[in-house]
Scaffold this motif. Structure first.
Motif, PDB file in Angstrom:
ATOM      1  N   LYS A   1      57.145  30.286  93.718  1.00 52.57           N
ATOM      2  CA  LYS A   1      56.693  31.657  93.481  1.00 52.57           C
ATOM      3  C   LYS A   1      57.494  32.588  94.386  1.00 52.57           C
ATOM      4  O   LYS A   1      57.495  32.427  95.608  1.00 52.57           O
ATOM      5  CB  LYS A   1      55.203  31.790  93.788  1.00 52.57           C
ATOM      6  N   ILE A   2      58.212  33.554  93.798  1.00 55.57           N
ATOM      7  CA  ILE A   2      58.953  34.550  94.559  1.00 55.57           C
ATOM      8  C   ILE A   2      58.168  35.858  94.516  1.00 55.57           C
ATOM      9  O   ILE A   2      57.746  36.309  93.441  1.00 55.57           O
ATOM     10  CB  ILE A   2      60.378  34.742  94.010  1.00 55.57           C
ATOM     11  N   GLU A   3      57.972  36.476  95.675  1.00 55.35           N
ATOM     12  CA  GLU A   3      57.166  37.692  95.801  1.00 55.35           C
ATOM     13  C   GLU A   3      58.052  38.897  96.074  1.00 55.35           C
ATOM     14  O   GLU A   3      59.135  38.772  96.671  1.00 55.35           O
ATOM     15  CB  GLU A   3      56.158  37.512  96.954  1.00 55.35           C
ATOM     16  N   THR A   4      57.581  40.085  95.652  1.00 58.20           N
ATOM     17  CA  THR A   4      58.324  41.332  95.870  1.00 58.20           C
ATOM     18  C   THR A   4      57.426  42.383  96.493  1.00 58.20           C
ATOM     19  O   THR A   4      56.196  42.267  96.492  1.00 58.20           O
ATOM     20  CB  THR A   4      58.871  41.889  94.535  1.00 58.20           C
ATOM     21  N   ASP A   5      58.060  43.442  96.981  1.00 57.90           N
ATOM     22  CA  ASP A   5      57.309  44.525  97.624  1.00 57.90           C
ATOM     23  C   ASP A   5      56.572  45.406  96.628  1.00 57.90           C
ATOM     24  O   ASP A   5      55.801  46.285  97.026  1.00 57.90           O
ATOM     25  CB  ASP A   5      58.227  45.369  98.507  1.00 57.90           C
ATOM     26  N   GLU A   6      56.788  45.204  95.334  1.00 63.77           N
ATOM     27  CA  GLU A   6      56.072  45.971  94.314  1.00 63.77           C
ATOM     28  C   GLU A   6      54.926  45.179  93.696  1.00 63.77           C
ATOM     29  O   GLU A   6      54.315  45.609  92.717  1.00 63.77           O
ATOM     30  CB  GLU A   6      57.036  46.460  93.234  1.00 63.77           C
TER      31      GLU A   6
ATOM     32  N   GLY B   1      59.167  37.460 100.030  1.00 69.62           N
ATOM     33  CA  GLY B   1      58.786  36.119 100.443  1.00 69.62           C
ATOM     34  C   GLY B   1      58.721  35.166  99.276  1.00 69.62           C
ATOM     35  O   GLY B   1      59.000  35.535  98.124  1.00 69.62           O
ATOM     36  N   PHE B   2      58.342  33.927  99.568  1.00 74.08           N
ATOM     37  CA  PHE B   2      58.230  32.917  98.511  1.00 74.08           C
ATOM     38  C   PHE B   2      57.280  31.828  98.968  1.00 74.08           C
ATOM     39  O   PHE B   2      57.022  31.652 100.167  1.00 74.08           O
ATOM     40  CB  PHE B   2      59.604  32.318  98.178  1.00 74.08           C
ATOM     41  N   LYS B   3      56.759  31.101  98.005  1.00 73.31           N
ATOM     42  CA  LYS B   3      55.893  29.958  98.276  1.00 73.31           C
ATOM     43  C   LYS B   3      56.319  28.809  97.372  1.00 73.31           C
ATOM     44  O   LYS B   3      56.743  29.033  96.232  1.00 73.31           O
ATOM     45  CB  LYS B   3      54.424  30.308  98.025  1.00 73.31           C
ATOM     46  N   LEU B   4      56.186  27.594  97.878  1.00 78.66           N
ATOM     47  CA  LEU B   4      56.486  26.392  97.120  1.00 78.66           C
ATOM     48  C   LEU B   4      55.231  25.537  97.021  1.00 78.66           C
ATOM     49  O   LEU B   4      54.505  25.371  98.004  1.00 78.66           O
ATOM     50  CB  LEU B   4      57.606  25.598  97.792  1.00 78.66           C
ATOM     51  N   TYR B   5      54.986  25.003  95.823  1.00 76.82           N
ATOM     52  CA  TYR B   5      53.803  24.179  95.576  1.00 76.82           C
ATOM     53  C   TYR B   5      54.236  22.871  94.943  1.00 76.82           C
ATOM     54  O   TYR B   5      54.785  22.865  93.825  1.00 76.82           O
ATOM     55  CB  TYR B   5      52.836  24.888  94.627  1.00 76.82           C
ATOM     56  N   GLN B   6      54.016  21.769  95.627  1.00 76.80           N
ATOM     57  CA  GLN B   6      54.316  20.438  95.091  1.00 76.80           C
ATOM     58  C   GLN B   6      53.048  19.907  94.433  1.00 76.80           C
ATOM     59  O   GLN B   6      52.080  19.561  95.106  1.00 76.80           O
ATOM     60  CB  GLN B   6      54.772  19.514  96.221  1.00 76.80           C
ATOM     61  N   VAL B   7      53.050  19.881  93.101  1.00 71.02           N
ATOM     62  CA  VAL B   7      51.820  19.624  92.356  1.00 71.02           C
ATOM     63  C   VAL B   7      51.957  18.394  91.465  1.00 71.02           C
ATOM     64  O   VAL B   7      53.052  18.067  90.987  1.00 71.02           O
ATOM     65  CB  VAL B   7      51.427  20.849  91.487  1.00 71.02           C
TER      66      VAL B   7
END
Length: 381
Positions: A19-24, A5-11
């Protein structure tokens, strides 16, 4: 390892973090943004990331090629900036997985520190002499300033004299301070020739973007009028954009932006291309901490990279500055005008995600100003 998955933050002040997420449990951070078009890049990142879910993040080159070639229409600031931030995050994951900084994965360092410069003045620079003196006191050996305000195709020499007065005030602080004067694409060819010639006595480090990138053929004539090194490239987005510039031979310094020109993968290639033409590199980076970390990782491996832009205290950073989002701000240590290359795994920085989330709740809708000439016609900003 798979991307989950991933998340985007407009700051604030005007950035977009990915932010890119992994299964580990490993995550990677990138900074995909076009200043003033954050929401547009946000949408492009979402589209590009659709194809990466479930994939191995380690296959960075293949992912880059698929993102670039898989959409048929390619290039340009939006798509290449979205790709850039994803690429940065993938390299961050790979470095963390292997426990090494990204520069080790690119062949290792050719330098331990990187010379940096500081911005002085603002969009309409005043009192730059005092600002330059302040930067000298802080240990910086080089500064950059905007040269001119609005300027028509053929304009009054009163504006030229105003530029010369500001540059003279900066030069008076030190005979050897490196000075970059950014034309910012505000100047058209007729006046760019005049201004470049008039600035020659000040022994500048470079003049930047004397004309817009779409008018790079004019660099030939500007180069004939003065011996000041010419820098350009912040609004060029791939090695194919830079190819003709390098072949023509009128640019002395290229300035690819690692958050606009395809990320770490592409900018390493662009800067290596430039080395073959004996052209220096000074990557563009008026952005946040992730972009700067990516720049320093690439700078560390490129023999022709000679100075790095950084945005600490820049006039845009009124609500937040780049150190605010780091767990350990000391990772960017400036000593006598040089930055230490981060040695931690991946990008070498630790993002304070809780603070990122807090500021993303506020967000931003930053856009550059619209300037007009005295006759009412729109001017380049």
């Amino acid at each position: 390892m798979k991307i989950t998955g991933f998340k985007l933050y407009q700051v604030p002040p005007r950035w977009l973090f990915l932010k890119i997420e992994t299964d580990e449990g490993l995550v990677g951070w990138g900074e995909p943004v076009v200043e003033g078009r954050a929401a547009t890049v946000h949408a492009a990142v979402q589209e590009l990331m659709e194809n990466l879910i479930g994939k191995d993040p380690a296959n960075i080159e293949d992912h880059w090629q698929v993102m670039y070639r898989g959409g048929f229409y390619r290039g340009g600031p939006i798509l290449m900036s979205a790709l850039a931030g994803i690429d940065q995050a993938l390299w961050d994951i790979k470095g963390k997985f292997l426990g090494v900084p990204i520069h080790q994965l690119l062949g290792g360092k050719v330098r331990d520190t990187m010379r940096v410069y500081s911005w002085i003045g603002g969009d309409r620079p005043e009192h730059v002499g005092a600002a330059a003196q302040d930067m000298l006191a802080k240990g910086f050996t080089a500064v950059k300033m905007n040269g001119t305000e609005e300027m028509g195709y053929v304009d009054s020499h009163l504006k030229v004299d105003a530029v010369l007065a500001r540059v003279a005030a900066v030069r008076a602080t030190s005979p050897y301070l490196g000075i970059g004067v950014d034309f910012h694409g505000r100047v058209h060819k007729p006046m760019a020739k005049v201004l470049a010639k008039e600035l020659e006595p000040f022994k500048l480090m470079f003049i930047e973007e004397p004309v817009l990138a779409e008018n790079n053929e004019a660099l030939r004539e500007i180069a004939r009028h003065c011996s000041i090194p010419i820098a350009t490239g912040e609004r060029m987005f791939s090695r194919w954009d830079f190819k003709k510039l390098l072949i023509d031979g009128y640019a002395d310094i290229i300035q690819p932006d690692l958050s606009h020109a395809g990320g770490i993968t592409e900018c390493k290639k662009i800067i290596s291309m430039a080395e073959a033409f004996d052209v220096a590199a000074a990557p563009h980076c008026p952005l946040g901490p992730i972009a700067l970390a990516a720049c320093l990782q690439v700078d560390a491996t490129c023999h022709n990279a000679f100075i790095q832009e950084q945005s600490l205290g820049i006039h845009y950073n009124t609500t937040n500055d780049l150190l605010d989002y780091l767990v350990d701000p000391s990772v960017f240590r400036y000593d006598n005008g040089y930055a230490t290359i981060p040695e931690g795994p991946g990008l070498g920085i630790d993002i304070n995600e809780a603070y990122v989330q807090q500021r993303a709740a506020i967000g931003h809708n930053w856009h550059n100003p619209i300037w007009r000439n005295p006759d009412g016609s729109v001017a380049e900003w």
